[in-house]
Design a protein around this motif. Sequence first.
Motif, short mmCIF file in Angstrom:
data_model
loop_
_atom_site.label_atom_id
_atom_site.label_comp_id
_atom_site.label_asym_id
_atom_site.label_seq_id
_atom_site.Cartn_x
_atom_site.Cartn_y
_atom_site.Cartn_z
N LYS A 312 -13.05 53.38 6.41
CA LYS A 312 -12.37 54.66 6.57
C LYS A 312 -13.17 55.77 5.91
O LYS A 312 -13.85 55.56 4.90
N ARG A 313 -13.05 56.95 6.49
CA ARG A 313 -13.67 58.13 5.89
C ARG A 313 -12.83 58.60 4.71
O ARG A 313 -11.61 58.76 4.83
N ALA A 359 -17.58 59.93 2.49
CA ALA A 359 -18.20 58.62 2.70
C ALA A 359 -17.29 57.74 3.55
O ALA A 359 -16.10 58.02 3.71
N TYR A 360 -17.88 56.68 4.08
CA TYR A 360 -17.11 55.62 4.72
C TYR A 360 -17.15 54.41 3.80
O TYR A 360 -18.23 53.96 3.40
N VAL A 361 -15.97 53.90 3.43
CA VAL A 361 -15.89 52.74 2.56
C VAL A 361 -14.96 51.70 3.19
O VAL A 361 -14.18 52.02 4.10
N ASP A 362 -15.06 50.46 2.72
CA ASP A 362 -14.17 49.41 3.21
C ASP A 362 -12.72 49.87 3.11
O ASP A 362 -12.31 50.45 2.10
N THR A 363 -11.95 49.60 4.14
CA THR A 363 -10.57 50.09 4.21
C THR A 363 -9.74 49.70 3.00
O THR A 363 -8.92 50.48 2.52
N ALA A 364 -9.96 48.51 2.48
CA ALA A 364 -9.19 48.03 1.32
C ALA A 364 -9.42 48.89 0.08
O ALA A 364 -8.61 48.87 -0.85
N LEU A 365 -10.51 49.68 0.07
CA LEU A 365 -10.85 50.49 -1.09
C LEU A 365 -10.66 51.99 -0.83
O LEU A 365 -11.10 52.82 -1.62
N ALA A 366 -9.99 52.33 0.26
CA ALA A 366 -9.88 53.74 0.67
C ALA A 366 -8.69 54.46 0.03
O ALA A 366 -8.50 55.65 0.27
N THR A 370 -9.01 55.04 -6.24
CA THR A 370 -9.80 53.82 -6.39
C THR A 370 -11.13 54.12 -7.07
O THR A 370 -11.85 55.03 -6.68
N ALA A 371 -11.44 53.36 -8.11
CA ALA A 371 -12.69 53.54 -8.86
C ALA A 371 -13.83 52.83 -8.14
O ALA A 371 -13.72 51.65 -7.79
N LEU A 372 -14.93 53.55 -7.93
CA LEU A 372 -16.10 53.01 -7.27
C LEU A 372 -17.35 53.45 -8.02
O LEU A 372 -17.27 54.18 -9.01
N LEU A 373 -18.51 53.03 -7.53
CA LEU A 373 -19.79 53.39 -8.13
C LEU A 373 -20.71 53.93 -7.06
O LEU A 373 -20.74 53.42 -5.93
N ALA A 374 -21.46 54.97 -7.40
CA ALA A 374 -22.47 55.51 -6.49
C ALA A 374 -23.84 55.20 -7.07
O ALA A 374 -24.10 55.49 -8.25
N LYS A 375 -24.70 54.60 -6.27
CA LYS A 375 -26.04 54.28 -6.73
C LYS A 375 -26.96 55.46 -6.46
O LYS A 375 -27.35 55.73 -5.33
N ILE A 376 -27.29 56.20 -7.53
CA ILE A 376 -28.09 57.41 -7.43
C ILE A 376 -29.32 57.27 -8.30
O ILE A 376 -29.21 57.10 -9.52
#
Length: 400
Positions: A312-313, A359-366, A370-376
């Motif tokens: 999902k976006r 971003a588009y992420v897995d639906t379960a994490l949309a 929800t805490a996520l990480l960006a690889k920069i």
Amino acid sequence: MFQRILRIHGLVIVRRGSSLAAQKTKLYDFHVAHQGKIVDFGGFQLPVTYATENITESHLHTRKSCSVFDVSHMLQTVVTGLNRHEFMESICTTDIQGMAINSSALSLFTDRHTGGILDDLIVTKCEDYLYIVSNASMREQDKRIMTRAQEYFKSYGKDVVLEFFTPDQQSLLAVQGPLSQKVMESIFPSVDFKNLYFMQTTTTTMDGHQVRITRCGYTGEDGFEISLPSESATDLAEKLLADPAVKLAGLGARDTLRLEAGLCLYGNDLNNTISPVSAGLMWTVGRRRKDLQDYPGARLIHDELQSGPKSKRVGLICNAEKAPPMRQGTTILDETEKEVGRVTSGCPSPSLGKNIAMAYVDTALAKRGTALLAKIRNALVPVSVARMPFVPAKYYVKKE
């Protein structure tokens, strides 16, 4: 062919060959005279910034006052003929028959074989014709979609006439910001702007030419798009700039403004591999069209709607101070450092003072929060799923 990509606050500008290959709008000399920094975008030479203001300054001015954008590179099309409504519904998602006269709607061209989005566009329903605005980068594709459908309809004796306008013929100016109505009233005193609401349209005249004014835009602010003969475009731009509240704005601010508003850019956030379900754009499909499932790719799209999309976006906001901004292509990971998505647009938000992204992420994490990480730059930066729009929309809507 050689391509060079410039990244300006998340805006991707593609240069194809030499700059001489890109078309100029009628306002090109006007932009140069006002110290516009010209770049090639979608095959057109357009200002990304002006010497008097950087992207952030231009962005914030739009949010508090009024800015003018040259968007004449967009494809403007008029559809006439007795079967125009049926024709347009055969290639897009909107319930055109159910639209009110002088109203506009966001619509999609969808792929009948995959259900992917081929382009997003604005459809305006007028008394005896349809007025279409679609993306410059997809100009040739969109013309093919419409022309092939027209040929099919004509083969059955149906009446559909297409007129595609070039920027030499028809220009498009966007006037955006909280003071836009006041500015427009001074130039078009005969228009009843107080009763012209978001996604409604009207016509007036200027210098003896018909002008179409639609209350819409790409910034999340109140504003208007003005379609007029190109020979009058510079005169209108000068009249707008005569108001001290008005400044010119380029592609850079247009991109950061639309991202704060949670609005998609075709080629970044939408493409032919992304469906309306995954993009969160099923609201562009009219209720009658959902029931009939008669638009291109409808059955594939509705099957995905029933089963649920894989991704999902979403909006993302950075939780770390002084972190580099998320850019298109940035990998998104879950807390176990498993890859779960990818950024499609990103920039530092001038309004919020934080880095934001789509971003588009897995639906379960949309889910929001929800805490996520960006690889920069090989660093893992904490981000979280955020509500979009990032900045509340200020569209001029009719109060019930």
